[in-house]
Scaffold this motif. Structure first.
Motif, PDB file in Angstrom:
ATOM      1  N   MET A 129       0.942  -1.002  -0.167  1.00 19.57           N
ATOM      2  CA  MET A 129       0.264   0.014   0.519  1.00 19.57           C
ATOM      3  C   MET A 129       1.269   1.194   0.359  1.00 19.57           C
ATOM      4  SD  MET A 129      -2.448   1.438   3.095  1.00 19.57           S
ATOM      5  CE  MET A 129      -2.104   0.431   3.991  1.00 19.57           C
ATOM      6  N   THR A 130       0.573   2.571  -0.436  1.00 17.78           N
ATOM      7  CA  THR A 130       1.731   3.298  -0.987  1.00 17.78           C
ATOM      8  C   THR A 130       1.265   4.045   0.093  1.00 17.78           C
ATOM      9  OG1 THR A 130      -0.345   5.030  -2.679  1.00 17.78           O
ATOM     10  CG2 THR A 130       1.231   2.958  -3.587  1.00 17.78           C
ATOM     11  N   GLU A 131       2.095   5.192   0.524  1.00 19.33           N
ATOM     12  CA  GLU A 131       1.510   6.283   1.199  1.00 19.33           C
ATOM     13  C   GLU A 131       0.144   7.223   1.183  1.00 19.33           C
ATOM     14  OE1 GLU A 131       2.013   6.699   4.437  1.00 19.33           O
ATOM     15  OE2 GLU A 131       3.356   4.824   4.202  1.00 19.33           O
ATOM     16  N   ALA A 132       0.156   7.206  -0.339  1.00 16.76           N
ATOM     17  CA  ALA A 132      -0.199   8.117  -0.559  1.00 16.76           C
ATOM     18  C   ALA A 132      -2.219   7.747  -0.770  1.00 16.76           C
ATOM     19  CB  ALA A 132      -0.846   9.113  -2.454  1.00 16.76           C
ATOM     20  N   LEU A 133      -2.091   6.678  -0.298  1.00 19.75           N
ATOM     21  CA  LEU A 133      -3.451   5.854   0.017  1.00 19.75           C
ATOM     22  C   LEU A 133      -3.626   5.617   1.073  1.00 19.75           C
ATOM     23  CD1 LEU A 133      -4.952   4.608  -2.899  1.00 19.75           C
ATOM     24  CD2 LEU A 133      -5.000   2.131  -1.595  1.00 19.75           C
ATOM     25  N   ALA A 134      -3.091   5.622   2.072  1.00 20.29           N
ATOM     26  CA  ALA A 134      -2.979   5.588   3.246  1.00 20.29           C
ATOM     27  C   ALA A 134      -3.046   6.981   3.955  1.00 20.29           C
ATOM     28  CB  ALA A 134      -2.105   4.730   3.924  1.00 20.29           C
ATOM     29  N   THR A 135      -2.553   7.812   3.396  1.00 21.62           N
ATOM     30  CA  THR A 135      -2.568   9.159   4.240  1.00 21.62           C
ATOM     31  C   THR A 135      -4.245   9.104   4.006  1.00 21.62           C
ATOM     32  OG1 THR A 135      -0.523   9.944   2.900  1.00 21.62           O
ATOM     33  CG2 THR A 135      -2.259  12.030   4.068  1.00 21.62           C
ATOM     34  N   PRO A 136      -5.070   9.656   5.307  1.00 24.21           N
ATOM     35  CA  PRO A 136      -6.494  10.609   5.173  1.00 24.21           C
ATOM     36  C   PRO A 136      -6.260  11.646   4.652  1.00 24.21           C
ATOM     37  CG  PRO A 136      -5.842  10.539   7.112  1.00 24.21           C
ATOM     38  CD  PRO A 136      -4.509   9.993   6.211  1.00 24.21           C
ATOM     39  N   GLN A 137      -6.992  12.411   3.984  1.00 25.24           N
ATOM     40  CA  GLN A 137      -7.730  13.714   3.053  1.00 25.24           C
ATOM     41  C   GLN A 137      -8.943  14.180   3.747  1.00 25.24           C
ATOM     42  OE1 GLN A 137      -5.145  14.710   0.840  1.00 25.24           O
ATOM     43  NE2 GLN A 137      -4.162  12.981   1.811  1.00 25.24           N
ATOM     44  N   ARG A 186      -7.363  -3.687   2.654  1.00 25.18           N
ATOM     45  CA  ARG A 186      -6.826  -3.410   1.019  1.00 25.18           C
ATOM     46  C   ARG A 186      -6.346  -4.933   0.726  1.00 25.18           C
ATOM     47  NH1 ARG A 186      -8.588   1.087   2.129  1.00 25.18           N
ATOM     48  NH2 ARG A 186      -7.527   3.015   1.678  1.00 25.18           N
ATOM     49  N   PRO A 187      -6.219  -5.493  -1.013  1.00 21.78           N
ATOM     50  CA  PRO A 187      -5.434  -6.307  -0.940  1.00 21.78           C
ATOM     51  C   PRO A 187      -4.485  -6.540  -0.896  1.00 21.78           C
ATOM     52  CG  PRO A 187      -6.538  -5.331  -3.103  1.00 21.78           C
ATOM     53  CD  PRO A 187      -6.379  -4.385  -1.749  1.00 21.78           C
ATOM     54  N   PRO A 188      -3.761  -7.782  -0.017  1.00 22.81           N
ATOM     55  CA  PRO A 188      -2.153  -8.011   0.182  1.00 22.81           C
ATOM     56  C   PRO A 188      -1.102  -8.520  -1.663  1.00 22.81           C
ATOM     57  CG  PRO A 188      -3.486 -10.257   0.468  1.00 22.81           C
ATOM     58  CD  PRO A 188      -4.645  -8.970  -0.123  1.00 22.81           C
ATOM     59  N   GLY A 189      -0.007  -7.923  -0.928  1.00 21.78           N
ATOM     60  CA  GLY A 189       0.733  -8.146  -2.043  1.00 21.78           C
ATOM     61  C   GLY A 189       0.720  -7.338  -2.803  1.00 21.78           C
ATOM     62  N   GLU A 190       1.918  -7.016  -3.289  1.00 19.77           N
ATOM     63  CA  GLU A 190       2.504  -6.179  -4.862  1.00 19.77           C
ATOM     64  C   GLU A 190       1.335  -6.787  -6.068  1.00 19.77           C
ATOM     65  OE1 GLU A 190       6.188  -7.474  -6.479  1.00 19.77           O
ATOM     66  OE2 GLU A 190       6.600  -6.809  -4.185  1.00 19.77           O
ATOM     67  N   HIS A 191       0.675  -8.594  -5.911  1.00 22.13           N
ATOM     68  CA  HIS A 191      -0.455  -8.371  -6.580  1.00 22.13           C
ATOM     69  C   HIS A 191      -1.534  -7.818  -6.965  1.00 22.13           C
ATOM     70  CE1 HIS A 191       2.938 -10.500  -8.978  1.00 22.13           C
ATOM     71  NE2 HIS A 191       2.856 -10.887  -7.317  1.00 22.13           N
ATOM     72  N   GLY A 192      -2.638  -7.032  -5.894  1.00 23.99           N
ATOM     73  CA  GLY A 192      -3.433  -6.755  -5.917  1.00 23.99           C
ATOM     74  C   GLY A 192      -3.835  -5.122  -5.395  1.00 23.99           C
ATOM     75  N   ARG A 193      -4.436  -4.582  -6.055  1.00 30.81           N
ATOM     76  CA  ARG A 193      -4.415  -3.139  -5.744  1.00 30.81           C
ATOM     77  C   ARG A 193      -5.730  -2.684  -5.924  1.00 30.81           C
ATOM     78  NH1 ARG A 193      -1.929  -3.282 -10.427  1.00 30.81           N
ATOM     79  NH2 ARG A 193      -3.019  -2.788 -12.409  1.00 30.81           N
ATOM     80  N   ILE A 194      -6.265  -1.307  -5.189  1.00 28.83           N
ATOM     81  CA  ILE A 194      -7.218  -0.608  -5.175  1.00 28.83           C
ATOM     82  C   ILE A 194      -6.762   0.388  -5.689  1.00 28.83           C
ATOM     83  CG2 ILE A 194      -8.853   0.360  -4.323  1.00 28.83           C
ATOM     84  CD1 ILE A 194      -9.052  -1.125  -1.635  1.00 28.83           C
TER      85      ILE A 194
END
Length: 118
Positions: free
Chosen positions: A1-9, A33-41
């Motif tokens: 998960m990237t920081e940008a996705l985790a940062t509350p806005q 969030r989908p785990p690992g590198e093979h999944g993403r929102i």
């Protein structure tokens, strides 16, 4: 998960008065969030565009006509991620064709960005 996705806005308040923190894409921070590198929102929002008709060929023609007109307006192909067909037996307009389109194409952002680049 990237920081940008985790940062509350923002803090969102629902119709029931419940408040929660969301990321910049409007996703609840507690959403698994989908785990690992093979999944993403994905951060790209999509918007359904629906065409109703009494028969399937008419619904498909309406969808195709809208796509052609929109592509001329946009100056490029519309990003369609999925096409869905629904049939409602007891409805007068019994067929529905839904195109799931990229929101940034429909809000004019792509068109505005390309106009500035020219």
């Amino acid at each position: 998960m990237t920081e940008a996705l985790a940062t509350p806005q923002t803090t969102t308040t629902g119709g029931n008065g419940r408040r929660w923190k969301t990321d910049r894409f409007g996703l609840d921070l507690d959403l698994p969030r989908p785990p690992g590198e093979h999944g993403r929102i994905q951060g790209m929002p999509y918007r359904p565009v629906q065409f109703d008709a009494d028969d399937l060929p008419t619904a498909l023609r309406r969808a195709a006509s809208w796509l052609q007109e929109t592509e001329l307006w946009l100056g490029e192909a519309v990003d369609v991620i999925a096409v869905r067909l629904d049939f409602f037996e007891d409805e007068p307009q019994s067929y529905a064709v839904k195109l799931l389109c990229a929101e940034d194409d429909l809000d004019g952002l792509t068109k505005a960005t390309s106009a500035v680049a020219e």
